[in-house]
Design a protein around this motif. Structure first.
Motif, PDB file in Angstrom:
ATOM      1  N   LYS A 175       0.833  -1.209   0.000  1.00  0.00           N
ATOM      2  CA  LYS A 175       0.000   0.000   0.000  1.00  0.00           C
ATOM      3  C   LYS A 175       0.866   1.257   0.000  1.00  0.00           C
ATOM      4  N   THR A 176       1.920   1.240   0.814  1.00  0.00           N
ATOM      5  CA  THR A 176       2.812   2.393   0.877  1.00  0.00           C
ATOM      6  C   THR A 176       3.515   2.614  -0.456  1.00  0.00           C
ATOM      7  N   LEU A 177       3.998   1.533  -1.062  1.00  0.00           N
ATOM      8  CA  LEU A 177       4.677   1.657  -2.351  1.00  0.00           C
ATOM      9  C   LEU A 177       3.727   2.168  -3.427  1.00  0.00           C
ATOM     10  N   LEU A 178       2.493   1.696  -3.420  1.00  0.00           N
ATOM     11  CA  LEU A 178       1.511   2.167  -4.396  1.00  0.00           C
ATOM     12  C   LEU A 178       1.185   3.640  -4.180  1.00  0.00           C
ATOM     13  N   LYS A 179       1.073   4.057  -2.927  1.00  0.00           N
ATOM     14  CA  LYS A 179       0.822   5.469  -2.626  1.00  0.00           C
ATOM     15  C   LYS A 179       1.963   6.338  -3.130  1.00  0.00           C
ATOM     16  N   GLU A 180       3.191   5.901  -2.853  1.00  0.00           N
ATOM     17  CA  GLU A 180       4.354   6.666  -3.302  1.00  0.00           C
ATOM     18  C   GLU A 180       4.371   6.759  -4.822  1.00  0.00           C
ATOM     19  N   ARG A 181       4.054   5.678  -5.476  1.00  0.00           N
ATOM     20  CA  ARG A 181       4.038   5.663  -6.936  1.00  0.00           C
ATOM     21  C   ARG A 181       2.981   6.619  -7.463  1.00  0.00           C
TER      22      ARG A 181
ATOM     23  N   THR B 147       3.636  10.065  -9.771  1.00  0.00           N
ATOM     24  CA  THR B 147       3.069  10.286 -11.102  1.00  0.00           C
ATOM     25  C   THR B 147       2.228  11.558 -11.128  1.00  0.00           C
ATOM     26  N   THR B 148       1.533  11.868 -10.044  1.00  0.00           N
ATOM     27  CA  THR B 148       0.742  13.095 -10.038  1.00  0.00           C
ATOM     28  C   THR B 148       1.628  14.318  -9.939  1.00  0.00           C
ATOM     29  N   SER B 149       2.739  14.228  -9.220  1.00  0.00           N
ATOM     30  CA  SER B 149       3.613  15.385  -9.103  1.00  0.00           C
ATOM     31  C   SER B 149       4.372  15.662 -10.403  1.00  0.00           C
ATOM     32  N   THR B 150       4.661  14.634 -11.182  1.00  0.00           N
ATOM     33  CA  THR B 150       5.347  14.868 -12.451  1.00  0.00           C
ATOM     34  C   THR B 150       4.385  15.344 -13.529  1.00  0.00           C
ATOM     35  N   ASN B 151       3.092  15.123 -13.325  1.00  0.00           N
ATOM     36  CA  ASN B 151       2.105  15.547 -14.312  1.00  0.00           C
ATOM     37  C   ASN B 151       1.676  16.990 -14.105  1.00  0.00           C
TER      38      ASN B 151
END
Length: 46
Positions: A31-37, A41-45
């Protein structure tokens, strides 16, 4: 709840992260890894 199958080597990596970061379960690690991912992706977009 959806189920994810992982390869044995991936499970070993998750176990290492679990121990290093004091997670209570592998679910917590994933869950933590998915949240970080998702956050990456939202910060790079933006």
């Amino acid at each position: 709840m959806p189920m994810i199958r992982v390869q044995d080597w991936t499970k070993e990596q998750l176990e290492e992260i679990k121990d290093e970061e004091d997670h209570t379960s592998l679910d917590s690690v994933i869950k933590t890894l998915l949240k970080e991912r998702t956050n990456e992706t939202t910060s790079t977009n933006e």
